[in-house]
Design an enzyme around this catalytic site. Structure first.
Site, PDB file in Angstrom:
ATOM      1  N   CYS A  93      -9.561   0.366  -2.337  1.00 15.57           N
ATOM      2  CA  CYS A  93      -9.566   0.652  -0.928  1.00 15.57           C
ATOM      3  C   CYS A  93     -10.865   1.321  -0.841  1.00 15.57           C
ATOM      4  O   CYS A  93     -11.881   0.917  -0.830  1.00 15.57           O
ATOM      5  CB  CYS A  93      -8.526   1.132  -0.982  1.00 15.57           C
ATOM      6  N   HIS A 189      -2.988  -0.892  -3.317  1.00 14.58           N
ATOM      7  CA  HIS A 189      -2.891   1.057  -3.658  1.00 14.58           C
ATOM      8  C   HIS A 189      -2.219   1.409  -4.419  1.00 14.58           C
ATOM      9  O   HIS A 189      -1.662   0.709  -5.237  1.00 14.58           O
ATOM     10  CB  HIS A 189      -2.503   1.221  -1.626  1.00 14.58           C
TER      11      HIS A 189
HETATM   12  N1  GLN Z   1     -11.324   4.134   5.212  1.00 11.24           N
HETATM   13  C1  GLN Z   1     -10.892   2.442   3.813  1.00 11.24           C
HETATM   14  C2  GLN Z   1     -10.608   2.028   6.095  1.00 11.24           C
HETATM   15  O1  GLN Z   1      -9.974   2.190   6.481  1.00 11.24           O
HETATM   16  C3  GLN Z   1     -10.576   3.121   3.434  1.00 11.24           C
HETATM   17  C4  GLN Z   1      -8.814   3.258   3.178  1.00 11.24           C
HETATM   18  C5  GLN Z   1      -8.283   3.736   2.057  1.00 11.24           C
HETATM   19  O2  GLN Z   1      -8.630   4.374   0.652  1.00 11.24           O
HETATM   20  N2  GLN Z   1      -7.334   3.550   2.409  1.00 11.24           N
HETATM   21  O3  GLN Z   1     -10.622   0.724   5.552  1.00 11.24           O
END
Ligand code: GLN
Length: 245
Positions: A93, A189
């Protein structure tokens, strides 16, 4: 045999329990009699990539990514040499977005490592969903959960998989993640590896091949993991396929 796993910035990039991925890699090594050492790096720690076999870069909010991106400049060159030399990386992510050239947000540009030719732009709404993808080289689908505002475009690179359910890199391509040399980038995730032992073993096999020239891993009993994986595939993919009939 021994593998050393480097966990970059777990104090900042640790959304949804990315640490579970470290435990999974460690356990699946130990169950096979392979020693596994984990080293955690904080922002000011020097990183000697020549001692590492697998690197994990976890997820983070835009704010945390901004903090990390400042520091990444200092390790950009050695990280790139590691990747080009076939070093294994799993980036999730926010960490996945940082592999690319940049992530453009409403609050400005977050510069990435440019390790892989990809870029990310913030969009709306956030893409939040269970997700199932298929990589044709793997027998079992990859299951997980995604939650990101960024839309990632991987140019000519290979995706980690084709989206069977969920969003993936962006709403348009039906592709999820990226594969570049021994780098895996993905929006899936948290406990990605415990849920998908075949992805964990791909990382371990690549790392062992690079270090020892060994590419066969002793089989483990993954009955429960595969049952859980199957349950998710049936719940989301098979159910949505039958609705289309
Ligand atoms: N901040 C990034 C986004 O919203 C990654 C978020 C995350 O790692 N869940 O795209």
């Amino acid at each position: 045999m021994k593998l050393k796993i480097g966990h970059l910035y777990p104090d900042l990039l640790n959304l949804y329990g990315d640490r579970g991925n470290i435990q999974c890699m460690k356990k699946r090594c130990e169950w096979r009699g392979i020693e596994a050492e984990v080293q955690e790096f904080e922002l000011d720690d020097p990183v000697d990539f020549s001692t590492l076999d697998i690197v994990l870069l976890g997820g983070g909010s835009d704010r945390e990514q901004m903090l990390v991106c400042e520091k990444l400049r200092g390790i950009k060159k050695s990280f790139r040499d590691y990747v080009e030399d076939g070093g294994s990386v799993i980036a999730v992510c926010g960490g996945y977005q940082l592999l690319g050239h940049y992530y453009d947000t409403d609050d400005g540009r977050i510069e990435g490592l440019s390790l892989v030719d990809l870029y990310t732009e913030q969009g709306s709404p956030r893409l939040i969903s269970n997700i199932v993808i298929q990589n044709d080289a793997l027998k079992v689908p990859i299951v997980g959960f995604e939650n990101h505002g960024g839309r990632t475009y991987i140019n000519g690179n290979k995706p980690l998989g084709k989206v069977l359910y969920g969003y993936g890199n962006n709403e348009k391509d039906k592709a999820e993640g990226v594969l570049y040399k021994n780098v895996i980038g993905t929006y899936l995730h948290g406990p990605l590896l415990p849920k998908n032992p075949h992805v964990c073993d791909l990382l371990l096999a690549n790392a062992l091949e690079r270090k020892y020239g060994v590419n066969e891993l002793a089989p483990l009993d993954d009955t429960q993991e595969l049952e859980a994986n199957r349950y998710i595939v049936d719940r989301f993919v098979s159910a949505s396929d039958s609705r289309k009939d």
